[in-house]
Each structure stands twice: as structure tokens, then as C-alpha cells.
Design an enzyme around this catalytic site. Structure first.
Site, PDB file in Angstrom:
ATOM      1  N   ARG A   1     -20.888  -0.278  23.925  1.00 30.68           N
ATOM      2  CA  ARG A   1     -21.409   1.060  24.275  1.00 30.68           C
ATOM      3  C   ARG A   1     -20.763   2.138  23.421  1.00 30.68           C
ATOM      4  O   ARG A   1     -21.447   3.023  22.909  1.00 30.68           O
ATOM      5  CB  ARG A   1     -21.188   1.370  25.764  1.00 30.68           C
TER       6      ARG A   1
ATOM      7  N   ASN B   1     -24.272  -0.021  30.674  1.00 29.80           N
ATOM      8  CA  ASN B   1     -24.278  -1.429  31.050  1.00 29.80           C
ATOM      9  C   ASN B   1     -25.206  -1.613  32.239  1.00 29.80           C
ATOM     10  O   ASN B   1     -25.283  -0.748  33.118  1.00 29.80           O
ATOM     11  CB  ASN B   1     -22.879  -1.890  31.446  1.00 29.80           C
TER      12      ASN B   1
END
Length: 91
Positions: A18, A36
Site C-alpha cells: 500500500r 487492504n
């Protein structure tokens, strides 16, 4: 400006994915979000021009961190959204 949804499958959680995706988006001038999912996948909503998003998709699929392994990348068109920046959504 266009917006696309990216669904990334593979070893993409717990490996800095990320953060690396957000850094890449910022470098390319793309805005949006990354988060996520409980499925182990990562979801990205990205807005930019077509060339920026194509470059983003290519680099995401190649893996934005050496620890990530992308098995599949699904890209779908989305309703155009405007974001102030690119940010990581945490739970």
C-alpha cells in the site's frame, strides 16, 4: 480525467504494497485511495488521465515493492471521482 478500480491479488499484504502504491501514485500525479481487503487482496481507486493510469497499472502489475508478488490485476472503469490526494485507508 478518468477513474479506475484496481483489484490486486497475490502476496500484497504485509509487504509494504500500500505504501509503495501510494508513493507511485503520487509520483505519477494520480489521486485516490488504496486499502487492504479482508480477502487478502488490495483495492485501489485511482483518478488521473488515461496515460497516467496505464503506466500505474503496468507498474502495479510488475510489483511496486520487491516483497510483493502480484498474481492478478483486475482493472475496471468507475464513475469519475475527484480526490484531493492519494491516501492509504487503514481499518
Amino acid at each position: 480525467m478518468v477513474t479506475q478500480h484496481f483489484l490486486v491479488t497475490g502476496q500484497v499484504q504485509g509487504v509494504g504494497f500500500r505504501w509503495s502504491a501510494a508513493r507511485l501514485a503520487q509520483q505519477l500525479g494520480i489521486t485516490g485511495t488504496v486499502q487492504n481487503l479482508s480477502t487478502g487482496q488490495v483495492a485501489i481507486v485511482a483518478s488521473g488521465d488515461t496515460a497516467q493510469l496505464a503506466d500505474f497499472a503496468r507498474q502495479i502489475k510488475a510489483g511496486v515493492t520487491p516483497w510483493a508478488i502480484v498474481h492478478d490485476l483486475k482493472v475496471t472503469a468507475a464513475r469519475t471521482q475527484r480526490f484531493a490526494e492519494f491516501r492509504i485507508i487503514t481499518r
